[in-house]
Structures are given as C-alpha cells and as structure tokens.
Design a protein around this motif. Structure first.
Motif, mmCIF file in Angstrom:
data_model
loop_
_atom_site.group_PDB
_atom_site.id
_atom_site.type_symbol
_atom_site.label_atom_id
_atom_site.label_comp_id
_atom_site.label_asym_id
_atom_site.label_seq_id
_atom_site.Cartn_x
_atom_site.Cartn_y
_atom_site.Cartn_z
ATOM 1 N N MET A 61 21.993 50.490 19.719
ATOM 2 C CA MET A 61 20.790 50.375 18.903
ATOM 3 C C MET A 61 20.815 49.026 18.178
ATOM 4 S SD MET A 61 19.306 53.318 16.346
ATOM 5 C CE MET A 61 19.959 54.575 17.441
ATOM 6 N N ALA A 62 19.738 48.284 18.214
ATOM 7 C CA ALA A 62 19.704 46.940 17.660
ATOM 8 C C ALA A 62 19.634 46.945 16.139
ATOM 9 C CB ALA A 62 18.507 46.178 18.228
ATOM 10 N N VAL A 63 20.226 45.907 15.535
ATOM 11 C CA VAL A 63 20.125 45.675 14.093
ATOM 12 C C VAL A 63 19.084 44.578 13.894
ATOM 13 C CG1 VAL A 63 21.320 44.923 12.024
ATOM 14 C CG2 VAL A 63 22.515 46.356 13.691
ATOM 15 N N THR A 64 18.012 44.894 13.188
ATOM 16 C CA THR A 64 16.921 43.944 12.990
ATOM 17 C C THR A 64 17.094 43.208 11.674
ATOM 18 O OG1 THR A 64 15.429 45.423 14.192
ATOM 19 C CG2 THR A 64 14.416 43.680 12.863
ATOM 20 N N LYS A 65 17.033 41.878 11.720
ATOM 21 C CA LYS A 65 17.048 41.085 10.490
ATOM 22 C C LYS A 65 15.644 41.059 9.897
ATOM 23 C CE LYS A 65 20.871 38.011 11.788
ATOM 24 N NZ LYS A 65 21.294 36.600 11.982
ATOM 25 N N ILE A 66 15.550 41.428 8.619
ATOM 26 C CA ILE A 66 14.252 41.441 7.936
ATOM 27 C C ILE A 66 14.049 40.162 7.142
ATOM 28 C CG2 ILE A 66 12.750 42.771 6.390
ATOM 29 C CD1 ILE A 66 14.620 45.130 6.736
ATOM 30 N N HIS A 67 15.156 39.633 6.603
ATOM 31 C CA HIS A 67 15.083 38.431 5.765
ATOM 32 C C HIS A 67 16.395 37.675 5.899
ATOM 33 C CE1 HIS A 67 14.410 35.902 2.168
ATOM 34 N NE2 HIS A 67 15.688 36.117 1.923
ATOM 35 N N GLU A 68 16.306 36.340 5.907
ATOM 36 C CA GLU A 68 17.521 35.534 5.909
ATOM 37 C C GLU A 68 17.249 34.216 5.209
ATOM 38 O OE1 GLU A 68 21.228 34.195 8.802
ATOM 39 O OE2 GLU A 68 19.356 34.925 9.718
ATOM 40 N N ASP A 69 18.187 33.816 4.336
ATOM 41 C CA ASP A 69 18.132 32.505 3.702
ATOM 42 C C ASP A 69 19.562 31.982 3.610
ATOM 43 O OD1 ASP A 69 19.316 33.753 1.435
ATOM 44 O OD2 ASP A 69 17.360 34.170 0.553
ATOM 45 N N ASP A 70 19.790 30.967 2.785
ATOM 46 C CA ASP A 70 21.118 30.357 2.714
ATOM 47 C C ASP A 70 22.163 31.291 2.111
ATOM 48 O OD1 ASP A 70 20.119 28.056 3.819
ATOM 49 O OD2 ASP A 70 19.821 27.039 1.892
ATOM 50 N N ASP A 71 21.713 32.276 1.332
ATOM 51 C CA ASP A 71 22.647 33.132 0.606
ATOM 52 C C ASP A 71 22.740 34.558 1.131
ATOM 53 O OD1 ASP A 71 23.450 31.186 -1.260
ATOM 54 O OD2 ASP A 71 21.627 31.508 -2.438
ATOM 55 N N TYR A 72 21.653 35.065 1.719
ATOM 56 C CA TYR A 72 21.622 36.482 2.071
ATOM 57 C C TYR A 72 21.023 36.705 3.458
ATOM 58 C CZ TYR A 72 22.259 36.836 -2.956
ATOM 59 O OH TYR A 72 22.758 36.690 -4.234
ATOM 60 N N VAL A 73 21.509 37.736 4.095
ATOM 61 C CA VAL A 73 20.848 38.268 5.274
ATOM 62 C C VAL A 73 20.597 39.744 4.986
ATOM 63 C CG1 VAL A 73 23.082 38.652 6.431
ATOM 64 C CG2 VAL A 73 20.965 38.681 7.754
ATOM 65 N N ILE A 74 19.364 40.169 5.164
ATOM 66 C CA ILE A 74 18.980 41.551 4.885
ATOM 67 C C ILE A 74 18.490 42.160 6.187
ATOM 68 C CG2 ILE A 74 17.510 43.084 3.523
ATOM 69 C CD1 ILE A 74 17.443 40.939 1.361
ATOM 70 N N VAL A 75 19.087 43.300 6.540
ATOM 71 C CA VAL A 75 18.815 43.909 7.847
ATOM 72 C C VAL A 75 18.262 45.318 7.681
ATOM 73 C CG1 VAL A 75 20.698 42.583 8.870
ATOM 74 C CG2 VAL A 75 21.127 44.939 8.121
#
Length: 270
Positions: free
Chosen positions: A1-15
């Motif tokens: 099952m895939a993990v989808t990235k919802i948000h990413e910047d220099d400090d955080y990745v939110i999945v």
C-alpha cells in the motif's frame, strides 16, 4: 500500500499513512513501514546517513496524517507544540452501536492494563483518585451519522483528543461501550470481520510562529468501496464528507457547542 506525501518543505514531510502499516522498525527484514516507503530503512535511527525524526505516532492499525521532521531543530520545534497541547488533531472513526448523545467529553485517566496477558493494552480508570501510574486523559466526541454496517448498528463520529495518551481514542471509545469498528485488540479479539480498523487521523493543525500548517486528507471511509458497499445510512447529523464541511465540524468541536445537542460527560464518579 502506497504512502502518499501530503506536504513537504525543508523541515517536514507530512504523509497520509495507510492502515496496517508500522511507522518504523528496528528489524531490517520488516519492510511494511512508512520509513521504508519514503526514505531508507534505518532513517529513524540516529546512525542513519539521513535520519528522520518521527515526532508523532500512529498505531499500526490507524491511518491518516503523520508529521515527520527532517532535522533535530524542526523536531524540537514541533515537539514543543505537542508538549504544550497547541496542536489540533481530528480523527474520524466508525463506532459499534448507536450513540445516546450528540456530543460528549470523556475524561477517564488511562494506564497500562496489567491483566492483558502480555498484550500491549491500556485501560481507562473510572474511579477517583486514579492510581499514580494512570495519566489524565480527555477526548471529545461529536456524532456525525448513524447507520448500519453489515446490518449491525454503527455510528460515524469526529474525535478530538485533548490529551495524547497511548491508545487514548481506542480505550475511551471502548470504555463508554462503543468500540471502534474493526479494533481487534479492544474488542477482545472478536471484531475480525472488517478489513481494517476504522480510525483515521483526518486533520492536523501545527501553529508555528511564522506560519500555520493545516494538513487534511480526503474523507477516508466512504471512498473505500469495501466499506461503502456495506454501509446503510439512517440519519446524517452533520455534513462532513467534503474538506470544507469537515473544517466547519472542527470549529463545532473546538468551541464545544452543545446548544440543542444531547450532551454527556463521562468522568470519575466519587
């Protein structure tokens, strides 16, 4: 099952974490982890070449928004928000049986269940004062829809954990007689028919000083045909399936509105 990235910047990745997936694991043979899907297998270890910092936890069976920091400074920053209870977390769940309230506060302390025969279980303490090992816990519940799953009474709810204890939402819901649909552990290993546990972290708000991250997933259950085909709606109390409607519901539960609603408080009885 895939993990989808919802948000990413220099400090955080939110999945958007799938259900039935570990966040990380020290076992190098365990590949069913968020870490394996988005980074190296050892990314959660300080010895990794590119370590990630898992500042938030979701149970193996729980799906939804998961925040991961890319560096120690970012981890400390978001960690302070969680410690000071400045974050706002909202979950959707499907509970067994129909509710006798529209909105409720559950305020039972939570501690380790010593009678669980080695299984990792927690328990709610309903007598005051709680033992010193138990920690105060508070969950707010808002009823969204009543219906039936496979012909059995069930309810769709919005859950807001005010505190963040281990298995808090699962324990609190079970304690008031409404175990989360598909929760194998807290149904005493009886609720095995559903294909998943129906608990999903739908929205996370992180109010940083320079900006606020407000991350939300799509509605998690009715887009799943395995669930939707087995659900029969009886009454919708609030619209919630669009992102806009869900945000409005979060305002309702934040403000603890009870006017015109059946309210119940579950707390210690002296």
């Amino acid at each position: 099952m895939a993990v989808t990235k919802i948000h990413e910047d220099d400090d955080y990745v939110i999945v958007n974490k799938p259900f039935d997936m570990f966040i990380n694991a020290n076992d190098e043979n365990e590949k069913n982890t968020v870490a394996c899907h988005i980074a190296s297998h050892d990314s959660h270890l300080s010895t990794s070449l590119n370590p990630l910092h898992f500042v938030q936890r979701l149970d193996y069976s729980t799906s939804g928004v998961l925040c991961i920091a890319k560096n120690k400074k970012a981890a400390a920053r978001v960690g302070r928000l969680f410690e000071k209870r400045l974050t706002r977390k909202y979950y959707m769940a499907v509970l067994r049986r129909h509710l006798q309230f529209d909105v409720a506060d559950i305020k039972y302390a939570i501690g380790v269940d010593e009678s669980s025969d080695g299984a990792h279980r927690m328990r709610a303490v309903r007598a005051a004062p709680p033992p010193c090992a138990a920690r105060a816990a508070h969950t707010r519940v808002l009823a969204l829809e009543s219906g039936a799953y496979c012909g059995q009474p069930a309810s769709v709810v919005l859950l807001k954990p005010i505190t963040g204890r281990t298995h808090q939402l699962r324990v609190h819901c079970t304690t008031i007689g409404h175990t989360i649909l598909g929760d194998y552990t807290y149904s005493n290993r009886e609720d095995t028919a559903p294909h998943r546990m129906f608990l999903h972290a739908t929205r996370l708000v992180l109010p940083f000083q320079n900006k606020t991250l407000d991350i939300q997933t799509e509605e998690p259950f009715f887009t799943d045909q395995q669930f939707a085909s087995k659900w029969e709606s009886e009454k919708v109390f609030f619209k919630y399936r669009s992102k806009e409607d869900f945000v409005s519901l979060c305002d309702v539960i934040d403000e603890n509105r009870v006017d015109g609603l059946r309210y119940q408080e579950f707390c210690f009885q002296e």
